[in-house]
Structures are given as structure tokens and as C-alpha cells.
Write an enzyme that holds these catalytic residues in place. Sequence first.
Site, short mmCIF file in Angstrom:
data_model
loop_
_atom_site.label_atom_id
_atom_site.label_comp_id
_atom_site.label_asym_id
_atom_site.label_seq_id
_atom_site.Cartn_x
_atom_site.Cartn_y
_atom_site.Cartn_z
N ASP A 484 21.85 5.45 -12.51
CA ASP A 484 21.48 4.20 -11.85
C ASP A 484 20.69 4.47 -10.59
O ASP A 484 20.71 5.58 -10.04
CB ASP A 484 22.74 3.39 -11.53
CG ASP A 484 22.50 1.89 -11.57
OD1 ASP A 484 21.33 1.47 -11.52
OD2 ASP A 484 23.49 1.14 -11.65
N ASP A 553 20.17 -6.41 -15.90
CA ASP A 553 21.56 -6.77 -15.64
C ASP A 553 21.91 -8.13 -16.23
O ASP A 553 23.09 -8.47 -16.35
CB ASP A 553 21.82 -6.80 -14.13
CG ASP A 553 21.95 -5.41 -13.53
OD1 ASP A 553 22.09 -4.44 -14.30
OD2 ASP A 553 21.91 -5.29 -12.29
#
Length: 733
Positions: A484, A553
Site C-alpha cells: 500500500d 477503495d
Amino acid sequence: MAVRTTRVGDDRVGGDRVGIDYDDEARVWLLRTPGTAYAVACPPEVTVHRQQLPDVLLHVYWGAPVTLADAVQIATVQRSRWSRRGFESPLDGAEEYPVAGGLRFARPALAARFAGDVRSVEWRLTGSSATHDAGAHELTLEFADAYFPLAVAVHYRIQAGTDVIERWVTATNTGSAVIELDRVDSAAWTLPEWDSYRLSHLIGRWGAETQLRRQELTEGTFTTGSRRGITSHHANPWFALDDGTATEQAGSVYSGALAWSGSWEFAAQRLAQGGMQVLGGLGHTDFGPYRLAAGESLDTPVFAGLYTSDGFGAASRGWHEYTLRHVLANADTNRPVLYNSWEATGFDVNEQNQMALAAKAARIGCELFVMDDGWFGSRVHDHAGLGDWRVNPDRFPNGLTPLIDEVHRLGMDFGIWVEPEMVNPDSDLYREHPDWVYHFPERTRHQMRNQLVLNLARLDVADWMFTQLDNLLSDNDIRFVKWDMNRVFTEPGWPSNADNPARLWTDHVHNLYGVLDRLRAAHPDVAFESCSGGGGRIDLGILARTDQVWTSDNTDGPDRLIIQDGYSQLYPARAMSCWVTDVPNFLDPRTVPLRYRFHAAMAGVLGVGGDLSEWSDAELDEAAELIAQYKKVRSIVQHGRLYRLRAPSDGLSAVQYVTRDRTQAVVLAYLGAQRFGQRPPVLRLAGLDPTARYRASGFDVEFTGAALHTFGLPVRLQGDYDSVLVHLTRVDD
């Protein structure tokens, strides 16, 4: 000056000759792909405003196949049209790689500063070479400034079985004094003269990445890019241009994509006298000057281009084929169905709750269990712990081994989340190395998400990062890493490198690539996923080093169809990670049926991210049924040719995947809403064998390929958020 180019060609791909030809007298080079041709010329002299200029590199042709003789004639005709009057320069829009200076007024691809503040390039062709290795043909044209010690190599490469043309340049300082580069693009793509130009590109934001936009370009310059140090949620380094009439199925489309995971910029300039060029490369308008030291070289990232005469759909399939064959590692394998624990437990991670979730994930058929944030250091919230990549002993008193063993006992592989480029100020790493973050002296170190960006441009930081992750993977049986990156660059300072501060924009990315390359070499059985707060780092550069990307997301089904439609313009389903999560969720209050959410996620690499501990037995059983269905068609979705049948809308939308031998296909259809008295239209399929018969799941009759193409498939959808997966199989006589 000697110019030597060896003819390399006559590879046969699908019956077409592929290679590079050269006409010594006209100094014209022709690149031949299976379905296109590309030509450049560097005449000994050209006349501009009655002045003879040596060694101007001109764009000649890009389009359907032509011969070398055709290319020579096109080059002659083009120059005969040049005007000698007015306030314009015929060089603008005509050069293959425009440099700053002289009789040029359009945007340059290369802008340099030499001693005495000389801001102009006058180069000469010093050599050329063409090579052939492992199915790839490469052409290099070598130039050098007539006075200052700057050498520039302009590179082209064509790969087997694709019409994509790769371009990049190498700038080298051959002298002893520093040369400053204000701009060094990878390529300038020149299009035919049309009456109008329509630009397709991808914009977005966090939670709404890869939104497709199409707009007419008027005279002037349209720029897009990222100044954030990453590819960004807000734009993606891809473009497509047509004359305004191309459709999904037909029409000439020129497109390009940059293989770069940092700041970048595209500039599409439509010239007043006619013509269009798209320039692009690393950095942004204010990224320089990049100081090229004595003896130093800078290789720009690949900026690839593709021409097709068969519309936007064919362009996408061309990019997908190129990415699967020449970019993505292990592209021929199927990606597993994963479960990720983030939305179930957040930072409240421990051995017991992860084991409980793993049992539920195994029950519904997941093959990979991924533990997300909260397993390391003092990471019990987002204020602390980033940078301290040690297992939290309170949460995992015996390390990760008991959890991993349980995951294996349940029949799944184990994966883990990391964010190596970030650090919390409340961490042992930051307390020990506060100078390891990007910052300016005497200026505030602004935090986003309570974190700062590590200066990965530093080699010591890169070595530290590799060691931390190498130890983690060596000490534990981990088969998947979700990498990430939740913070863009601010205060992009590097005080200890004040002589060349612009290096950080490039060196961060190069060192990121280096760490990933080293980890993949040391741990070949570990797969990597690129994530950056969702889809903030999706590009061909990161795909060359990862196995899949986290698309957004936002996992809301209807929103995801729009995101996935834009993503599919360039990138293949094989690399698109898609989750099924709970509704309503933290991003969207909308409630969508579980089946619709699964069908939306089945368009790529299927994953599950909901809190399975809260799912009912009926929901778990339905999920198990849908995952089993996906596994039966997974290879078709992940490796088949994509046809966008109907774009996402409030009505009917659909995508189709077809195997290369046309024996199987998968249709995923979605109905957003249904108005009273209105039935969904039939779906006209594509890519099938028109002479063959197909059996379709859910239907009692067989269909011919021709009927499915011309009349269509009558999908049976009704009501709000209905969806269906149809599996078609060719019937052999």
C-alpha cells in the site's frame, strides 16, 4: 558521420513480416508490426524559411501497413507541403522528437540548459543501429549536440505478436560540466491531419478512479498528469485520439500509455496550422531542472503507442494482449480468490479473530487469506507504528506461525499487508532517523493520515526497506503481499542532496522498482499487489513488477462498473483486483444485492472483504455458490478477450470475455433499474465463431454465433440491481 542500420526483419507473426527496414539514400526507417507500420526520417538537410538545417528528425507515418518505398514517398510529399511564409515553423508538429531552440515554437520534448545559460539544442545524427533479440526488434537513433556535450539516443522497440510500439530516450552528459534538463519526455506521438480530434482520457479522485472522459480538442495545448509523486487517483497515463467518429467496434484510434509510477505529464497540442502531437514523460512542469552530472545518463520510462482501425474495443484488446505477453509477470497463471480482513477487524487484529475469519473464508471457497493493517509494532491505530515492521507480540505472542499454520490447514495460502514507503512520527524508525523523510529545512513536516513519506530516493532507505521485507518473507510462509501507499508527496525536499533536488522524483520510483525486483528475485513464489489508497498507483511500470492492482477503495457494485469500464480501456482483467464487501459501507449508503456485488467483482480477480462473522448462513451459502461459479469461468475472465457490450448506465450494461480459440465465453450483465413496461434489450455478443453453435447456461436452446452477433442474447433481468452470469460453450458436432 557514418549512419549504419542493419535491416532486421522477416519474422512472421500471423503471416505478416515484422521488423525494421532502412533506406540509406532517403534516410528513412520503417518499423513493421503485425498489423501496422511506423516510419521516421532524418534527411541530410531540410530547408526551413530558406535556411538549410542538418539532421532534423521527422515523423513520416503511423498507421496501416505500408512498404518502405511508400514511406519514402510519403516523406517526400510531406516536405513538399511546407510553407515558406507566415509566422509559423513547418518544424512544429512535424518533428519526431522536438527539441527546444531554433525555428520552433511548439512545445518541445527536450529542453536543456548548458554553460552560459544557453537554452537551445542543435543536434546531429551520429549513428543508428537495429537489433533483433528474443522476438523483439529495437531501433536506436543516436544524436549529439553540435557544440555542447549532450548525447541523446532515441529508442524504438516492437515486440512479437503486438502492434504496440515502445519508445524512450537516453540523455547522456559526455562532458565535465553539469547539464540541466528542464524537460525530457519519452516520446512525441504525431497523428495524421484530421478535421477534428477527440481525446479520450481517464480522470478521477479517491473512491472514483479511472473515470472515462471524451472531449473535442480545439487549437492549443491540453495537459494532464500528476504532481503527487505517484501515478495518482486523479489521472492515469493513458490517452486515445480519434476524429470524433470512432466507436467501440470501428474507426481509427491512436492511443498511448506511459510505464511510470511517479509524477508524469501529457501534453496534447493541436496546432493552428494543422496537426496534432501528444508529448509525455516523467516529471511535471516544475519538476526540474534535473541536473545531469558529468558522465551521467538518464533513461526515460517507456511511452508506448498503438494504432488500430477497429475502434476503441480493438485498441483495448491490443493493450491487454501486450500487457499479458510483455509486461505482467506470470500472466498465464490464474489469480486466486482472496479474503482480506480489513473491513472486518480494522486495526483490531489478533490471532484469534483472524483465525475465526479464516475459517469463514475457507467455508465459502477462498484460496488466499490476507491479513491487513494492525499486525506490527505499536500499530493499534493509524497514529503510530508505521515503519516498525516487527510482529506485535501482544497480538501474536508466538509470531505469525500459528495463524499461518491454521490458514494452511484450512487449505488457503497466507498474505499480508504492508506500507513500506511510509512512517508515523510516533515510531521507533522515525525517532532513530528523522532525516529519512522528504522535508525542507525550517519548514513544517505536514502529515496526511498521520504519516510522512520516506525518502526512498536514498539508497540507504532502499536497502533498509528491502531488508525489512526480505526478513518478513524469509521468516514466514507468506505467498502474497498487498503493498500500500496512502500518502502523496509534500515538502519534496532532500536537504543532503541540494545539488540535484529534482532527482527525488525519479530516484524514488527507480528505487521502488529496484526493491520490488530484488524481492521478487529472492522470493519467486510471492505475489504482489499494488495499492495506493485504492487506484492511486496503476500503470504499466508497476504492473511489470506486481501481479495485480487494487482498483479502488470503493467497492460499491454500480460505482465499480464505471471504474472498471475506465480501467479496461488499457489494463487487463487479469490484473484487476475486485472485492465483495458489506452494504451499506463506509463510502456508500446504497444497498445492493449480494449476487450483484459478486457479479460486479467477477469481472476481474475476485476477492471478498466483508465481515464474514456478520454474514448469515444463507449469505455464506450463496457466496460459496457464486465463488464456485467464478472458479469455473475464472480462466476465461482473466485471460480471455474483452468486449464491452454496453457501457455502465442506469439501464442494462454488460461485458463479455471470449477465449482465444472462441470455444467459450462469459457474459456478465447488469440492470441498474427497470422502468414500468420496459424490458431490457437483447445483448448483441461479439468475438464468437459465427459458424459455430453455442450452449448458454440458463437457456434450454442452442444459439449460433451468427445469431448471437446479429440478434443477440435475451438476458432475463428485471427490477433494480439484477444481474446474471452466462457461460457459453461451443457445441462440437
